[in-house]
Design a protein around this motif. Structure first.
Motif, PDB file in Angstrom:
ATOM      1  N   ALA A 261       1.024  -0.852   0.326  1.00 28.13           N
ATOM      2  CA  ALA A 261      -0.430   0.248   0.045  1.00 28.13           C
ATOM      3  C   ALA A 261       0.278   1.304  -0.002  1.00 28.13           C
ATOM      4  O   ALA A 261       2.092   0.628   0.607  1.00 28.13           O
ATOM      5  CB  ALA A 261      -0.624   0.174   0.700  1.00 28.13           C
ATOM      6  N   TYR A 262       0.265   2.333  -0.494  1.00 29.35           N
ATOM      7  CA  TYR A 262       1.092   4.048  -0.573  1.00 29.35           C
ATOM      8  C   TYR A 262       1.651   3.922   0.725  1.00 29.35           C
ATOM      9  O   TYR A 262       2.228   4.311   0.998  1.00 29.35           O
ATOM     10  CB  TYR A 262       0.337   4.901  -1.441  1.00 29.35           C
ATOM     11  N   ALA A 263      -0.124   4.039   1.641  1.00 24.49           N
ATOM     12  CA  ALA A 263      -0.509   4.654   3.048  1.00 24.49           C
ATOM     13  C   ALA A 263      -1.106   4.177   2.946  1.00 24.49           C
ATOM     14  O   ALA A 263      -2.479   3.403   3.032  1.00 24.49           O
ATOM     15  CB  ALA A 263      -0.285   5.982   3.072  1.00 24.49           C
ATOM     16  N   SER A 264      -2.080   4.351   4.205  1.00 24.65           N
ATOM     17  CA  SER A 264      -2.555   4.566   5.553  1.00 24.65           C
ATOM     18  C   SER A 264      -3.890   5.271   5.837  1.00 24.65           C
ATOM     19  O   SER A 264      -3.377   6.398   5.881  1.00 24.65           O
ATOM     20  CB  SER A 264      -3.006   3.818   6.839  1.00 24.65           C
ATOM     21  N   ILE A 265      -5.193   5.432   5.601  1.00 24.70           N
ATOM     22  CA  ILE A 265      -5.706   7.055   5.768  1.00 24.70           C
ATOM     23  C   ILE A 265      -6.284   6.075   7.652  1.00 24.70           C
ATOM     24  O   ILE A 265      -6.818   5.617   7.838  1.00 24.70           O
ATOM     25  CB  ILE A 265      -6.930   6.939   5.253  1.00 24.70           C
ATOM     26  N   GLY A 266      -6.158   7.280   8.284  1.00 18.25           N
ATOM     27  CA  GLY A 266      -6.504   7.449   9.632  1.00 18.25           C
ATOM     28  C   GLY A 266      -7.169   8.377   9.853  1.00 18.25           C
ATOM     29  O   GLY A 266      -8.639   7.798   8.556  1.00 18.25           O
ATOM     30  N   PRO A 267      -7.597   8.710  10.642  1.00 15.37           N
ATOM     31  CA  PRO A 267      -9.007   9.200  11.179  1.00 15.37           C
ATOM     32  C   PRO A 267      -9.578  10.608  10.298  1.00 15.37           C
ATOM     33  O   PRO A 267      -8.915  11.207   9.432  1.00 15.37           O
ATOM     34  CB  PRO A 267      -8.569  10.422  11.960  1.00 15.37           C
ATOM     35  N   VAL A 268     -10.921  11.243  10.042  1.00 20.25           N
ATOM     36  CA  VAL A 268     -11.201  11.396   8.548  1.00 20.25           C
ATOM     37  C   VAL A 268     -12.157  12.589   9.825  1.00 20.25           C
ATOM     38  O   VAL A 268     -13.211  11.520  10.024  1.00 20.25           O
ATOM     39  CB  VAL A 268     -11.825  11.638   7.126  1.00 20.25           C
ATOM     40  N   VAL A 269     -12.189  13.855   9.275  1.00 19.41           N
ATOM     41  CA  VAL A 269     -12.917  14.442  10.621  1.00 19.41           C
ATOM     42  C   VAL A 269     -13.805  15.771   9.440  1.00 19.41           C
ATOM     43  O   VAL A 269     -13.572  15.728   8.232  1.00 19.41           O
ATOM     44  CB  VAL A 269     -12.544  14.799  11.640  1.00 19.41           C
ATOM     45  N   SER A 270     -14.936  16.016   9.764  1.00 18.64           N
ATOM     46  CA  SER A 270     -15.910  16.920   8.646  1.00 18.64           C
ATOM     47  C   SER A 270     -16.853  17.676   9.639  1.00 18.64           C
ATOM     48  O   SER A 270     -16.912  17.512  10.319  1.00 18.64           O
ATOM     49  CB  SER A 270     -16.286  16.096   7.619  1.00 18.64           C
ATOM     50  N   ARG A 271     -17.286  18.906   8.684  1.00 19.60           N
ATOM     51  CA  ARG A 271     -17.526  19.504   9.528  1.00 19.60           C
ATOM     52  C   ARG A 271     -18.579  20.835   8.396  1.00 19.60           C
ATOM     53  O   ARG A 271     -17.549  20.974   7.979  1.00 19.60           O
ATOM     54  CB  ARG A 271     -16.449  20.720  10.510  1.00 19.60           C
ATOM     55  N   ARG A 272     -19.721  21.102   9.434  1.00 25.76           N
ATOM     56  CA  ARG A 272     -20.418  22.720   8.915  1.00 25.76           C
ATOM     57  C   ARG A 272     -20.060  23.726   9.564  1.00 25.76           C
ATOM     58  O   ARG A 272     -20.641  24.319  10.421  1.00 25.76           O
ATOM     59  CB  ARG A 272     -21.494  21.922   8.941  1.00 25.76           C
ATOM     60  N   SER A 273     -19.372  24.332   9.287  1.00 23.62           N
ATOM     61  CA  SER A 273     -19.147  25.557   9.884  1.00 23.62           C
ATOM     62  C   SER A 273     -20.151  26.747  10.178  1.00 23.62           C
ATOM     63  O   SER A 273     -20.445  26.749   8.400  1.00 23.62           O
ATOM     64  CB  SER A 273     -17.530  25.736  10.322  1.00 23.62           C
ATOM     65  N   ARG A 274     -20.451  27.535  10.593  1.00 23.20           N
ATOM     66  CA  ARG A 274     -21.353  28.462  10.165  1.00 23.20           C
ATOM     67  C   ARG A 274     -20.370  29.720  10.411  1.00 23.20           C
ATOM     68  O   ARG A 274     -20.646  29.933  11.342  1.00 23.20           O
ATOM     69  CB  ARG A 274     -22.424  28.613  11.844  1.00 23.20           C
ATOM     70  N   ARG A 275     -20.012  29.830   9.497  1.00 23.58           N
ATOM     71  CA  ARG A 275     -18.890  31.232   8.714  1.00 23.58           C
ATOM     72  C   ARG A 275     -20.239  32.061   8.970  1.00 23.58           C
ATOM     73  O   ARG A 275     -18.887  33.369   9.406  1.00 23.58           O
ATOM     74  CB  ARG A 275     -18.449  30.388   8.289  1.00 23.58           C
TER      75      ARG A 275
END
Lengths: 395, 422
Positions: A261-275
């Motif tokens: 493998a190239y690499a591993s994917i660790g934590p992924v986080v997403s957000r909907r900020s109220r800009r």
């Protein structure tokens, strides 16, 4: 380590810098990486154009090529590169069981027909009838299919025989974030063993620029790195055509196939900020806090678009952390909208695989990184809304 | 009550449902019209029909934004369906606290906005002048209309859903995919509940013309309410329509813990892509067959356990033939005894919303013990031997439903719903 860790075993990337993982690694680690620009075609806007591509390398049937416009061809092509790279191309059993998540916008409208309608609209008032008249007689019937968002996935199924589940997410950078986040979650939960995920963006069409410019997002002066556009005319975004597809597998699945493998994917986080009501930099900071990042300096492959407010907020949040060393790749590739986060993850994985950081793409704003990157952060902060980041680590 | 299924996954319940179609707003109006065999298809009045081969549709014309373009109407439809669903669930109206999955049509800048921008442009050199005009117009409403994230962003804000909302398209299977994504998220243990919405208010002239150019629409304009004829010999295409369906999906454990009424159970979902052609399905029907089988196997059920099938049943020659082929392959001889009806005979094809709208109707079918009919079934297709619940509703005890959704681009998604957990 767990048998359900998410590993990247194939990538297909295309941008103005070239095609494929190796070409990008060479271009981006050159002594002083330089952008490929087209300043004329859409002046006053600069874009990063597609390189010359021999479509038949990944889309052998002319009939298939004809059914698509450039955006779908580009995505289908990059998906083929990723499958090839993972050693899955043409493996019927593997592809038939492979899940697909595509981040997509819309395809290209017929510019000639649209222009004819615009012109005719100046001389008559029955615009609704004009639309019926022109669209019924001048639209190419199959063009609709080339425009439908989910038909990039459809074409990948037809051309590459990837026929497990198929989902298309829409929504600018956020769709790319959700695509990777969902894909990784599926593998971790055992809902997928192997999966193709990515997106494509083809900017060389007036509508693609129009969508940004309705809110004045495009940069209008000569090219500058993403971190240095705030004082220039326009909104800071320089777009680029490009695509990124990744083959993700559970560690167990990749090992069974004997794939490195190239690499591993660790934590992924997403957000909907109220800009409108909270500082975006704080929102990005909150995401960094949730990532539980490793100690010490950390390379951050940033998808910063150049859009003034979002890019400034990201710069602030990354520098506030103190450990993050950014590389704003869009300085060199342009902003690729839905493909932005998958592209960031691909570049992060390349650095991890090579055990080497990219040189500064902007020597004024980006510090040197001397160590061996064991982990690399990938970010995509939407030019208008939605944010995401993920940590790519050694496989 | 056991809150995990035989695969040790959390059981997913439905605790709220909302629906809007051309038949009306809300569960009650829609259900009464459906079991009354009433059609919502009518002549198009939203735009002139000069030069158009098809002049009828199942548009939703009774809302404030019905004439404000696809993006505004899609939002309003989604919002109304969501409000009804969340209301029924008893969850707070502005703090849903679970993810949002929205099936919606791809967005584009509306023609009236294109033309008004161009009219105000300094130069008139086509598309380039349009970009120039866009830059100086400062028209944020038009920008919002051109962004795929906008509708879900507004819904997420309003309902207090958590995280990044997902907007998705799997063409005519989109509504079912939204539900499927919700089910999968709950099964992964990421959340206790999810809001799944399918909404489509995109029946513009251009959309109609695009489908028309693909020969997908019927041109039986004379008697609009008779135009959609699923499984009939003289079916000739689908009727473009609008609507929305919303479901509050919740882990059974969480629903029971807060004393919510359980409206039904999402037992399983299945999917299989077709690699044959962009608009036609593989002649042997194998992908649709695989999708039905995948849904049954995900539900841990044998085909003998399905009481009723809510068909995709678009009324196109191709779909209905292929759907029959796949169902008769999976169910064998027994298919003649399983009632199969198509809501689209009354509401037309609500495209991105269809899978969600029809899931709501499937759940109501079980709760009410009444099968909605397939109307306009006057000339049976001898090649399609199905009990389509012809023309008149039928009382029946229904414990399980299979709902099919098939879309352009080889998308095949099937849901299995039940009144009770296993």
């Amino acid at each position: 380590m767990s048998p359900r860790d998410v590993v990247i075993t194939g990538m297909g990337i295309v941008s103005s810098l070239g095609e494929g993982a190796d070409a990008h690694w060479r271009a981006l680690t050159a002594a002083s990486p330089a952008p490929v620009l087209d300043r004329e075609r859409f002046a006053p806007y600069t874009i990063h154009p597609l390189p010359e591509i021999d479509w038949s390398q990944q889309i052998p049937r002319r009939g298939d090529q004809r059914q698509m416009e450039t955006w779908q061809r580009l995505g289908t092509y990059a998906a083929g590169l990723a499958l090839d790279d993972a050693g899955m191309k043409g493996d019927e059993a593997l592809c038939a069981a492979m899940d697909l998540v595509v981040a997509a916008g819309g395809g290209e409208r017929d510019e000639a027909v649209d222009q004819a309608i615009l012109d005719a609209s100046l001389t008559r008032n029955d615009h609704d009838v004009l639309l019926n008249e022109k669209l019924t007689t001048e639209l190419r019937p199959t063009l609709f299919l080339a425009q439908l968002s989910n038909l990039l996935a459809g074409n990948i199924s037809i051309v590459h025989k990837v026929t497990g589940s198929s989902r298309t997410f829409m929504g600018e950078e956020g769709s790319g974030v959700s695509a990777i986040e969902t894909a990784a979650a599926r593998i971790r939960a055992g809902q997928s063993s192997h999966l193709l995920v990515g997106g494509a963006f083809q900017t060389e069409h007036s509508d693609m620029l129009l969508a940004y410019e309705l809110a004045g997002f495009l940069h209008r002066d000569d090219w500058k790195p993403v971190w240095q556009r705030a004082a220039s005319q326009g909104g800071g975004v320089i777009t680029g055509s490009g695509a990124a597809f990744l083959v993700l597998e559970s560690r167990e699945h990749a090992q069974r196939r004997g794939r490195e493998a190239y690499a591993s994917i660790g934590p992924v986080v997403s957000r909907r900020s109220r800009r409108n009501s909270e500082p975006l930099a704080d929102g990005i900071g909150a995401m960094l806090d949730r990532m539980s990042l490793p100690e010490g300096p950390l390379l951050a492959v940033s998808g910063a678009s150049g859009a003034h407010a979002a890019t400034q907020a990201e710069e602030q949040a990354l520098s506030r952390d103190g450990r993050l060393v950014p590389r704003g790749f869009s300085s060199l590739t342009g902003h690729m909208k839905e493909a932005q986060f998958p592209f960031a993850v691909a570049l992060a994985a390349l650095a991890v695989r090579h055990g080497k950081a990219y040189p500064a793409f902007d020597t004024d704003k980006e510090a040197a990184f001397d160590g061996v990157p064991e982990a690399v952060l990938a970010t995509a902060i939407g030019y208008h809304c939605f944010e995401g980041m993920g940590l790519v680590t050694k496989a | 009550m056991k809150t995990t299924d035989s695969f040790a996954r959390p059981v997913v319940a439905v605790t709220g449902m909302g629906v809007v179609t051309s038949l009306g707003q809300g569960r009650e109006d829609n259900w009464n019209a459906l079991i009354g065999g009433r059609s919502g298809i009518h002549p198009i009045t939203r735009f002139p029909v000069d030069h158009l081969a098809t002049t009828i549709a199942g548009t939703v014309d009774f809302l404030p934004s019905s004439n404000d373009g696809a993006s505004a109407l899609t939002f309003e439809l989604a919002n109304l369906a969501a409000a009804e669903a969340v209301g029924q669930s008893g969850l707070p109206a502005d703090d849903f606290a679970g993810p949002l999955f929205l099936a919606a049509p791809p967005v584009e800048l509306d023609w009236r906005h294109r033309l008004s921008l161009y009219a105000g442009a300094r130069d008139h050199n086509g598309n380039k002048s349009l970009i120039e005009a866009a830059r100086t117009a400062h028209a944020m409403r038009m920008f919002d209309e051109s962004q795929f994230a906008t509708i879900a962003d507004r819904l997420a804000e309003q309902y207090g859903t958590r995280g990044l909302p997902i907007t998705l398209s799997t063409a005519c299977a989109s509504g079912a995919t939204a539900i499927q994504l919700g089910i999968e998220a709950i099964r992964r243990g990421e959340c206790d509940r999810a809001l799944a919405i399918g909404a489509d208010g995109s029946a513009t002239a251009e959309a109609l013309i695009r489908f028309s150019l693909l020969s997908a629409l019927t041109t039986h304009n004379d008697v609009p309410e008779k135009a959609s004829r699923p499984f009939s010999k003289d079916r000739s295409g689908f009727v473009l329509a609008e609507g929305a369906g919303a479901l509050v999906l919740e882990s059974l454990e969480s629903a029971l813990a807060r004393g919510a009424e359980i409206l039904g159970i999402m037992r399983g979902c299945g999917e299989k892509s077709d690699d044959f052609h962009r608009t036609r399905s593989k002649p042997d029907g194998s992908p649709a067959i695989a999708a039905v089988r995948a849904a049954l196997s995900d539900a841990g059920m044998a085909e003998g356990e399905i009481d009723y099938i809510n068909a995709h049943g678009t009324s196109t020659p191709e779909n209905d033939k292929m759907e029959h082929l796949s169902l008769s392959t999976v169910f064998g001889e027994r298919i003649k005894d399983v009632p199969v009806s198509s809501n689209k005979s009354m509401i037309g094809h609500t495209l991105s919303a269809a899978g969600a709208v029809e899931a709501v109707f499937s759940l109501m079918t079980m709760r009410e013990g009444i099968l909605p009919p397939t109307i306009n079934y006057d000339t049976p297709d001898p090649a399609i031997e199905l009990d389509v619940v012809p023309n008149v509703k039928r009382e029946a005890q229904v414990s399980t439903v299979l709902s099919n959704s098939f879309g352009f681009g080889g998308q095949n998604t099937c849901l299995v719903m039940a009144r009770e957990p296993e």
